[in-house]
Design a protein around this motif. Structure first.
Motif, PDB file in Angstrom:
ATOM      1  N   HIS A  30       6.960  54.055  17.393  1.00  0.00           N
ATOM      2  CA  HIS A  30       7.946  53.143  16.801  1.00  0.00           C
ATOM      3  C   HIS A  30       8.541  53.640  15.501  1.00  0.00           C
ATOM      4  O   HIS A  30       9.373  52.959  14.907  1.00  0.00           O
ATOM      5  CB  HIS A  30       7.308  51.762  16.559  1.00  0.00           C
ATOM      6  CG  HIS A  30       6.759  51.136  17.796  1.00  0.00           C
ATOM      7  ND1 HIS A  30       7.552  50.474  18.710  1.00  0.00           N
ATOM      8  CD2 HIS A  30       5.493  51.087  18.283  1.00  0.00           C
ATOM      9  CE1 HIS A  30       6.783  50.020  19.703  1.00  0.00           C
ATOM     10  NE2 HIS A  30       5.536  50.387  19.467  1.00  0.00           N
ATOM     11  N   GLY A  31       8.111  54.802  15.011  1.00  0.00           N
ATOM     12  CA  GLY A  31       8.719  55.358  13.814  1.00  0.00           C
ATOM     13  C   GLY A  31       7.899  55.121  12.564  1.00  0.00           C
ATOM     14  O   GLY A  31       6.923  54.373  12.541  1.00  0.00           O
ATOM     15  N   LEU A  32       8.346  55.794  11.473  1.00  0.00           N
ATOM     16  CA  LEU A  32       7.598  55.775  10.211  1.00  0.00           C
ATOM     17  C   LEU A  32       7.497  54.375   9.623  1.00  0.00           C
ATOM     18  O   LEU A  32       6.448  53.976   9.110  1.00  0.00           O
ATOM     19  CB  LEU A  32       8.276  56.716   9.218  1.00  0.00           C
ATOM     20  CG  LEU A  32       7.600  56.831   7.842  1.00  0.00           C
ATOM     21  CD1 LEU A  32       6.179  57.363   7.990  1.00  0.00           C
ATOM     22  CD2 LEU A  32       8.425  57.742   6.916  1.00  0.00           C
ATOM     23  N   GLU A  33       8.568  53.579   9.685  1.00  0.00           N
ATOM     24  CA  GLU A  33       8.541  52.229   9.112  1.00  0.00           C
ATOM     25  C   GLU A  33       7.469  51.372   9.783  1.00  0.00           C
ATOM     26  O   GLU A  33       6.804  50.565   9.129  1.00  0.00           O
ATOM     27  CB  GLU A  33       9.910  51.563   9.244  1.00  0.00           C
ATOM     28  CG  GLU A  33       9.966  50.190   8.593  1.00  0.00           C
ATOM     29  CD  GLU A  33      11.331  49.542   8.744  1.00  0.00           C
ATOM     30  OE1 GLU A  33      11.471  48.375   8.344  1.00  0.00           O
ATOM     31  OE2 GLU A  33      12.257  50.202   9.266  1.00  0.00           O
ATOM     32  N   ALA A  34       7.280  51.555  11.095  1.00  0.00           N
ATOM     33  CA  ALA A  34       6.253  50.795  11.810  1.00  0.00           C
ATOM     34  C   ALA A  34       4.873  51.132  11.272  1.00  0.00           C
ATOM     35  O   ALA A  34       4.015  50.251  11.110  1.00  0.00           O
ATOM     36  CB  ALA A  34       6.327  51.090  13.311  1.00  0.00           C
TER      37      ALA A  34
END
Length: 414
Positions: A43-47
């Motif tokens: 889901h990416g770094l922010e997740a």
């Protein structure tokens, strides 16, 4: 770490996909770094940045357990208490370690369950692992034992051996019961956490009691001021009058809303009971019973009757006399709890709630006895084995929790 109990909705803005990813990871024991890595990959770094907040929320609502493994074998785990506010471990106590003063140990599921009213969780440790740990002055011998010490220190089970621990004013068992009824130290949510109890069967009495033809006119203030523990002083105790016994039970133990003829669900009494699920029944042992009244009986709170019990009342009367330092009283009212009435509904807090109800019942009985001019004395304890033998009730399902001696007409009104 792994999921424990229902996962409540976190007050965070996370996508459904990320939430499912976290839940899938937590279905099995896993390390926090594994969850971070999976969340970032899918889901990416922010997740990944949100995962820490989600896990802290899970800890806060008591939905996580933390564990120590060695070569894929579970050594120990700790269920963190709901709303304990725990985050990362602060300062680890300095080794060597001792168990906390109020820590209790219990054989459970192939290991040892560890709990303490001062702890922020309830733990479990494999039996073979526990057997290798010293009872005091424990210094971890390897990284796995160090992880174990870190987990137990975080939960509050161990302290530095050089710390002076305060003496216990109650037994560890009593402290544990107390802790389970208080938020912040209970390992489960405190309150109505389970389904409503099934209505308990009503045992109909067949010995009618006369309805009161006159109720006492003493005010509550006067009854409160006049209430004393009255102990018999003569060689022979006065027998209880039938009208006094009937009026006392009618004023205090009767179900004011009647319940139903065949079963009892929520009821109303003159004293409070948790959620209306009154689980106390009154058993009456009489020294010299009035004509037509059995020496040992159970009160039918629905129909205001008595049901004879075949057991011997003598042990209860003798115990009451011994407790008061006198001869046997005219009678003893034994308050018996139906544990299932509150156990399913209130979980670990059920027994403290039963005791609170018993306290309310005892005060109500004593005030009513005072208003009727009857002597009474609250007793410090009774005999559960004698009660089980006399009634035939399973002591794991039913148990006496309070006893009140009735000592005839008090000197104040005689």
């Amino acid at each position: 770490m792994g999921l424990s109990g229902p996962l409540k909705t976190a007050p965070l803005s996370v996508s459904e996909g990320l939430a499912l990813t976290i839940c899938d990871c937590l279905k099995e024991w896993c390390r926090p770094e594994d969850i971070f890595a999976t969340a970032i990959r899918e889901h990416g770094l922010e997740a990944g940045q949100k995962v820490g907040l989600v896990l802290d929320t899970c800890r806060y609502v008591g939905a996580l357990e933390e564990a120590v493994f060695s070569e894929n074998e579970l050594w120990a785990n700790v269920h963190l208490m709901p709303q304990s506010g725990l985050g990362d471990l602060g300062t680890l106590p300095v080794a060597p370690f001792d168990w906390g003063q109020a820590t209790t140990l219990q054989i459970y599921e192939g290991g040892v369950r560890i709990s303490s009213p001062l702890a922020a969780g309830q733990g479990w440790i494999a039996a073979k692992v526990f057997a290798t740990l010293p009872s005091s002055n424990w210094t971890p011998a390897d990284p796995v034992e160090s992880a174990l010490a870190k987990l137990f220190a975080k939960a509050g089970f161990i302290v530095s051996a050089d710390v002076t621990q305060p003496p216990l004013m109650l037994s560890p068992e009593a402290m544990a019961v107390h802790a389970q009824s208080r938020r912040g130290s209970a390992r489960k949510p405190v309150g109505a956490v389970g389904p409503e109890p099934a209505p308990r069967p009503h045992i109909t009495g067949n010995i009618s009691l006369p309805l009161p033809d006159r109720l006492p006119d003493m005010s509550l203030v006067d009854a409160l001021q006049a209430r004393i523990s009255h102990r018999p002083t003569g060689d022979v105790e006065q027998p209880l009058r039938l009208d006094d016994l009937s009026t006392l039970l009618w004023m205090t133990m009767r179900f004011r809303n009647g319940g139903t003829a065949d079963k009892v669900a929520k009821v109303s009494r003159s004293f409070a009971g948790a959620g209306g699920w009154h689980g106390l029944d009154a058993y009456i042992a009489l020294l010299r019973p009035p004509d037509g009244v059995p020496a040992f009986s159970r009160y039918d709170a629905v129909d205001h009757k008595l049901a004879a019990v075949t057991g011997d009342p003598e042990p209860f009367l003798t115990d009451a006399g011994d407790a008061m330092g006198t001869n046997a009283p005219a009678g003893v009212i034994i308050l018996c709890a139906t544990f299932a009435s509150l156990g399913a509904r209130y979980g670990d807090a059920a027994y403290p709630l039963i005791l609170k109800e018993a306290g309310g019942a005892g005060q109500t009985l004593q005030l009513a006895a005072t208003a009727l001019g009857l002597g009474s004395c609250w007793l410090g304890g009774g005999n559960s084995r004698d009660f089980a033998q006399a009634t035939g009730l399973n002591p794991l399902q039913f148990g006496p929790v309070a006893e009140l001696a009735l000592t005839g007409r008090s000197e104040r009104t005689s």
